[in-house]
Every structure is written in structure tokens, then in C-alpha cells.
Design an enzyme around this catalytic site. Structure first.
Site, PDB file in Angstrom:
ATOM      1  CG  ASP A 182      -0.271  -0.103   2.514  1.00 20.61           C
ATOM      2  OD1 ASP A 182       0.935  -0.427   2.519  1.00 20.61           O
ATOM      3  OD2 ASP A 182      -0.902   0.126   3.553  1.00 20.61           O
ATOM      4  CD  GLU A 183       4.549   2.733   3.188  1.00 20.28           C
ATOM      5  OE1 GLU A 183       4.864   3.929   3.192  1.00 20.28           O
ATOM      6  OE2 GLU A 183       4.587   2.016   4.200  1.00 20.28           O
TER       7      GLU A 183
END
Lengths: 370, 397
Positions: B101-102
């Protein structure tokens, strides 16, 4: 101590001893060669404490016996540069004097009492081999050793005593070379160490020391070390510690395919295929098909190669990938006209090369990853 | 310019998107309290109750009894993550994912094509929202460290820009805990020096910091001045793959440290395999309580991605340290000398072993890809509660 020497004989003896003298060592004394002159003759001794050698030097007239330590590399340089055939050595208060023609060198001499002893070959149980047989067996196995292995004792050649022969075996766990050498046993009943592994460095020395082809070699195997006498040299080596893998288990007893090859053309094809490989793609595909063996190699950013060789093959095609270095190293130790038989099972099983004098060479192929 | 894109409460947001009845209710994605599971993600509703990720689910439910606990669907999240990654790659090939997610993006070379870094950030946020119906927070800054802080500045659904001229203005009021590598222990040490904010840290003489934190001290000062020279490294070009973890309490129990090292090794090995890479060199990193840091490396005879082989090397190096083990603050395991998987040289002697290892690795990868990292764990890791969640660190090398 006072000696009159033939320069060439002394130089070649120094060269042989220099094979064990360590280039880098915390013990400076080991960079010396121990020279011992008695009424019977003159001996040079060198050791790195794992491997040691004693070489009798011919062509020396001993005027006055004695012993001394000589700095190996400097004496070798001196002997190489001198031009006159005769060299005189004399131990004086100041050191060793080397005189020849118009040249004179005075070198610092160490104390021989401090030099570690190297065993000599006294009367003891041993095997006797023909020099050229042993030399050939060493040449055909030594290249397959692996001095970096930590798991097995692969940093040397196994010399396994058997019925009327010693079997030499060496492997780096990707390929295995096995070659027997006929021998007779003199007073040996039970080998003290059934699987002695002689370090590579000692094997190189032995190979170099076998001067005359048919001169006999005596080999005494002990639990932890080995002594070999060949020609003028006696070599001592501490055996490699650890276990040698059960090599005979990995030589396939049966195979599916059999191909006859001649060393010269096959070696040439393999060398050609090696040109177009890289660290990332070392593999060469060996495709056996109707009447032709095709070697293909390709490497990104380099290119590709395709080499064909006629063979007798009337089965379905089979492609097996090898690291060509392993095949080339085997072919290099054989004469160009020699015949070899290649035994194959499938693309992921060990392949075996055999010659009719009992030499076996096993290579594992490369497999596609996952 | 660097972008740090961070999806908002990613796993929980994906669940909310897929099941609209969850919207507005407290949602936890994670293990069950019976299985002593932990929170993998918490939506913003439940965060108001003090729930955060890595908290034991049992504790989270005490804070918010009406929270809905969902099993993680890692495979599904990974698929959504790939969609997002596709968006990134429209704008730049320099994408360094930190987790599902990043990611960091270097858009310096993309400005001619797509406009300023800020415009690219707007477009990326809009693309993600349109194509996945999820929101992302983005930080835009001259380097990775600042971009990472910026993305967190205005979460969720935020966009924060740090101008090269405004770096100090941006950093100075922040608490020192915002600096990478400053955890509880370092925070306490800095407090003793009367330092609470980055502005105060910047005033300290470098010698003092070196004295307290070793080589790390100089690094802290650089960060406090907004200096961070690390490039964005796309995963496929990575020269090394490593994981490290800083413990909340220093550990001196060798068995516990071993459990953690095994956990880190498994994660590194998995990442190698996921990228079709093999490593030749294994590295061990230990930072002691006093910030003294040692690293060891070992080169293998052949490149590998097998957990067993990597563990053998890592644990071997660790054993040599054990005799002089002081309380450990950070433990790291890394690999370098990476090469693409291709052909493997088969071995004469240990073939059955290698095949077994390979089957074990691929089976456990499959289980974890489908059911999540904690679906399959080793006894020692369970016993010691060693579970590593990758976090970006200042010196990942």
C-alpha cells in the site's frame, strides 16, 4: 659447509621445493629452504607445515658437510640469473656465499635448528605404483577438486586402496572424476585410513616430481598423513580432514543412451560453444538427434552459436544442458585421438563419460529453474 | 522530485469498498483474538477508539467491542495493489514499492511529459480514485525522507507539498519522533538532552550526537536538516534485498533473537522468490542498545533463494556473535549479489535435499500468498511472537 654444484640441477631442485614454500605466511622461517649436505649427498627441504618436500640434488660435490637455511625466492633469482654452469656454496660467519664465475652473493643464513622437520621415507609398509600411471591418474582427477568446500573434504584427491589398485577420485559436487592406478602392496595388510584425501597442493607436487616415466613411486598411507617417494623427491602431506562423499553411489550403473565420441573434434566443438556464454547464461544445450550432435549457446548482449558434430544416434532427440567448462576440462586431459563413450539417462540425470582404460567422469547437467 | 504515495487504511478501505454496508462502521482486518491475532489494518472509524495496526486483536476489541473483525484477503489486496502500481508506472518507471500500500516514485524525469510533480501527484490520486475507488495520501518533496513525512501529514485523502525552499519551515516544528530511526529509546535519550522538536535537534553539535548514537548520530542530524540522498530504486533493479526490525524493548535472549532472525530471513527469501531473484551474499546486521552497529556478510558458493540455505548462512553468522551478545535494539538480515533465476547447476550429492527445500518454499509461498503472511508460521516465531511488518527505515542497505 662447502659445496660445488651444477647450476641447472640445483636450480631445478629449488624450483620443485619452491612449490611448497608459502608466498605469504606469518611464519617467516617457512620462506626458507633447508639445505642439508652430508658425505652421501645434498638434500633440499621445504614445508608449509601442511605439505613438505625433501629433494635430493644431483651433481653436487660435498667438500665439507653442514646445513643452513636459504631464502628461497632470492636464491632462485640468483640461480636464474647466473650464467656459468658451476656454482659454489659456502657457509661462513657472515652467511652463505654463492660464487659463480665473476659473481659473488652473500646472503643472510637462518638457523636450521628452528626449521620444522619433514619426515623422510624410512622402511615402512607402502604401495608401489608405476610413475606414469600415477601421473596420468593425477592429471585426470586433480582438476575436479574443490578447495572451497566446507561440507565435504573435497580440497584434494581421494586415494582409495583397493584390490591391486589405488582408485583416485575428485569432485566439486557438480562433476566427479575417477581413475584407477594399478599397484602392488609391500607389507600393507589393513589400510590405516580407508579414505585418505591428499591435498591438491601435494598432488601437484607429486605429479611434477615424477620425472622418469617408468620409475616406481612408493606411497605410504597413514591415518593422518601420507609419504610419497618418487625419483629424488619425498613428499609429506597432512591428509585433508573430513569426509569424502560416497562417490561410487553417484555413478549411474545403467544408462539409456550411449554415444561414441572422439576427443579431438568433440573438444573443438565444446570450446567453440563456450565462446558465446556469459556469467548469467553459462549453459550450452547438447542436442542429440538423428545422426547429429548440436551444441547451441546464447547469451544476452553477446549473441549465439550453433556447432554440429556427426554422431551415431537413432533415438528420439534428447537435449541436455551442461556447463561447458565441466565438459572441456575433462576433454583437455585426454589425447585428441582417444575414444570416449558418453552414457546418458535423461536431461536431469548425471551423464557419464568413460574411456576403455577405466576412467570415469560424471557431470551433472544444468536444469531450468523451478 | 519524489512522491510518496500511501493508500489510506488500505486493507480496510478495500473491504469497505467491496461491502458498502461496512462504511461508517468500525472495521478491523486482522487475526482473531482466539488465535492471538493482531490488527493488520484499521479503518478510520475504529481508529478513533485508539485502535491501530500491530495491536493484538483482543486488545482492539476491548477498546471497541462493536468492531467488525475481517480475515485478511491478501491475494485480493495484492491484485488491487497491482492495479495501483500500473497507475504509477504510467508516470514513471522509477517506482520503489515499500509494501502493498505504499511506494516511492521519482518523477524528476517525467515533468516534461506530465507537468510538475504536484500536477503528477494530482493526476495519480485522481487515477487511483477513478480506477479503484480508493483514496491515497501523497507527499511531494525533494527527497524520500521528506516525501514520506509529507504523505502522513494530512491523512486521509491528503496532498502535502514540501518546496525545496520550505524544508526547514516544514520540519522544524515536528517532534523528533518523526525522524526515521528515532523510536522510543532514541526519543528518551533526546529528551534527556532537552530535545523535543526537530528544530532543537538541529542546534545540537554533531559530536554530541555521535557520542550518544554513534555513526547514526550524524545521520540524524542530516535528516533533521532535510538531507537524504538515497535514490528511488525500482525493485527489479535492487542491488540488495533486506529487512530489519527495531525492537520496542532491547532484547538479549539469543533464542528470541534467533526467532526474529528467522522471521526476517523468511521474508527476505520470499521477496527474492517473488521477484525471481537469487542472492549470492547474505548479510547480518545487529545494532546494540548503545547504537553500536556491526554487520557481517557471508558469500555462498552458489546463488540461492531457498529459505533453508539463507537461514543456514544467517544463523551461522549469528552464532559467531552470540558469545558477545549485548541487548540488541535492531536486527537486520539482507542479501546482495542478486541474479536472475535461470539455469541451476544440479549437484551430485544433495539433490533430494534441494528438491525438498524447493517444494517446501513454493508450498509455503502459495499458502501465504493466499491466506496472508501469518497463515503459516514456524514454532519458534509463534513461541516468541516474532512477526515482522516491513517498515521503511533510513538505512536499508
Amino acid at each position: 659447509m662447502k659445496l660445488h654444484c651444477q647450476r641447472s640441477e640445483l636450480a631445478s631442485a629449488f624450483q620443485i621445493v619452491n612449490g611448497v614454500v608459502p608466498a605469504r605466511t606469518p611464519k617467516d622461517i617457512l620462506k626458507n629452504v633447508h639445505l642439508i649436505a652430508t658425505a652421501d649427498g645434498c638434500t633440499l627441504v621445504g614445508t608449509d607445515q601442511e605439505v613438505g618436500i625433501r629433494v635430493d640434488v644431483g651433481g653436487i660435490e660435498v667438500e665439507e658437510p653442514g646445513e643452513t637455511l636459504l631464502p628461497a625466492s632470492r636464491v632462485i633469482s640468483v640461480l636464474r640469473e647466473l650464467t656459468e654452469p658451476v656454482v659454489d656454496l659456502e657457509l661462513t660467519e657472515e652467511g652463505v656465499l654463492i660464487r659463480s664465475g665473476h659473481s659473488e652473493f652473500q646472503l643472510a643464513a637462518g638457523d636450521p635448528a628452528e626449521f620444522p622437520p619433514v619426515s623422510s621415507f624410512d622402511d615402512q609398509p607402502h604401495y608401489v605404483l608405476q610413475g606414469d600411471h600415477l601421473r596420468e591418474a593425477i592429471r585426470r582427477t586433480l582438476f575436479a577438486t574443490d578447495t572451497e568446500s566446507t561440507r565435504y573434504a573435497l580440497g584434494g584427491v581421494l586415494v582409495e586402496p583397493g584390490d591391486g589398485k589405488l582408485t583416485l577420485a575428485a569432485t566439486d559436487s557438480r562433476r566427479l572424476a575417477v581413475m584407477p592406478a594399478a599397484c602392488t602392496a609391500e607389507g600393507v595388510d589393513q589400510p590405516e585410513n580407508p579414505q585418505p584425501v591428499i591435498p591438491s597442493k601435494a598432488m601437484t607436487l607429486i605429479e611434477r616430481s615424477i620425472a622418469e616415466h617408468d620409475s616406481p613411486v612408493q606411497l605410504a598411507l597413514h591415518a593422518n598423513d601420507v609419504l610419497i617417494r618418487c625419483g629424488r623427491s619425498t613428499i609429506y602431506a597432512r591428509l585433508v580432514e573430513g569426509r569424502f562423499p560416497r562417490y561410487s553411489d553417484v555413478i549411474p550403473a545403467e544408462s539409456t543412451y550411449l554415444v561414441d565420441l572422439v576427443v579431438g573434434p568433440f573438444y573443438s566443438a565444446v570450446r567453440q560453444s563456450q565462446i558465446v556464454t556469459s556469467d548469467e547464461s553459462r549453459g550450452v544445450d547438447f542436442t542429440f538427434a538423428d545422426g547429429t550432435l548440436t551444441l547451441t549457446s546464447r547469451a544476452a548482449d553477446v549473441g549465439q552459436a550453433r556447432i554440429e558434430l556427426p554422431i551415431a544416434w537413432d533415438h528420439d532427440p534428447l537435449t541436455i544442458t551442461f556447463d561447458p567448462r565441466f565438459v572441456a576440462e575433462f576433454l583437455r586431459v585426454l589425447p585428441a585421438e582417444a575414444a570416449v563413450q558418453l552414457h546418458l539417462i535423461d536431461e536431469s540425470s548425471a551423464a557419464v563419460f568413460r574411456t576403455d582404460d577405466g576412467y570415469a567422469y560424471v557431470v551433472m547437467p544444468l536444469a531450468r529453474d523451478h | 522530485m519524489i512522491l510518496h504515495v500511501d493508500m489510506d487504511a488500505f486493507y480496510a478501505s478495500v473491504e469497505e469498498r467491496d461491502r458498502p454496508e461496512l462504511v461508517g462502521r468500525p472495521v478491523i482486518v486482522g487475526g482473531t483474538p482466539e488465535g492471538r491475532g493482531v490488527v493488520a489494518a484499521a479503518n478510520y472509524v475504529v481508529r478513533k477508539f485508539g485502535v491501530h495496526s500491530a495491536m493484538p486483536t483482543g486488545k482492539a476489541l476491548r477498546l471497541c467491542p462493536e468492531a467488525i473483525v475481517l480475515r485478511p484477503r491478501m491475494e485480493h489486496y495484492a491484485a488491487v495493489s497491482r492495479q495501483i502500481r500500473d497507475v504509477f508506472e504510467r508516470y514513471t518507471s522509477l517506482v520503489e514499492p515499500l509494501s502493498l500500500d505504499e511506494a516511492f516514485l521519482d518523477v524528476t524525469g517525467s515533468r516534461q511529459l506530465f507537468g510538475t510533480a504536484v500536477e503528477i501527484a494530482h493526476q495519480i490520486r485522481a487515477d487511483i480514485l477513478r480506477e479503484t475507488r480508493l483514496t491515497a495520501s501523497v507527499g511531494v518533496a525533494p527527497n524520500k525522507f521528506l516525501a514520506k513525512i509529507a504523505s502522513d501529514f494530512d491523512k486521509p485523502d491528503g496532498l502535502t507539498i514540501v518546496d525545496p525552499e520550505g524544508i526547514q519551515q516544514f520540519l522544524d516544528p515536528l517532534p523528533v519522533s518523526r525522524l526515521w530511526g528515532v523510536g522510543k529509546v532514541a526519543c528518551r535519550l533526546l529528551q534527556q538532552l532537552g530535545v523535543e522538536t526537530i528544530a532543537q535537534l538541529r542546534q545540537l553539535p554533531v559530536e554530541l550526537l555521535q557520542d550518544r548514537f554513534g555513526r547514526h548520530g550524524e545521520h540524524l542530524l542530516q535528516l533533521a536538516n532535510g538531507i537524504d540522498g538515497r535514490p528511488v530504486i525500482p525493485d527489479r533493479e535492487a542491488k540488495s534485498i533486506s529487512h530489519e526490525t527495531t525492537f520496542s524493548v532491547d532484547i538479549d535472549d539469543p533464542a528470541l533473537l534467533r526467532a526474529w532472525l528467522l522471521e526476517l530471513t523468511e521474508q527476505v527469501a520470499r521477496r527474492l522468490r517473488r521477484h525471481g531473484l537469487r542472492a549470492r551474499t547474505v548479510m547480518l546486521k545487529v545494532r546494540y542498545w548503545d547504537f553500536r552497529t556491526i554487520t557481517r556478510s557471508h558469500t555462498l558458493p552458489a546463488a540461492t533463494s531457498s529459505t533453508g540455505t539463507l537461514w543456514e548462512a544467517a544463523s551461522g553468522m549469528f552464532s559467531q556473535l552470540e558469545a558477545k551478545l549485548h541487548p540488541v535494539r535492531l536486527l537486520g538480515m539482507g542479501t546482495s549479489g542478486l541474479e536472475q533465476e535461470g539455469q541451476v547447476q544440479l549437484s551430485l550429492f544433495d539433490e533430494p535435499d534441494r528438491r525438498k527445500q524447493h517444494n517446501l518454499d513454493s508450498t509455503s509461498d502459495e499458502i501465504r500468498n493466499r491466506f496472508g503472511t501469518s497463515a503459516l508460521r514456524r514454532g519458534s516465531q509463534l513461541e516468541h511472537g516474532a512477526e515482522h511488518r516491513p517498515q521503511p527505515r533510513p538505512d536499508d542497505s
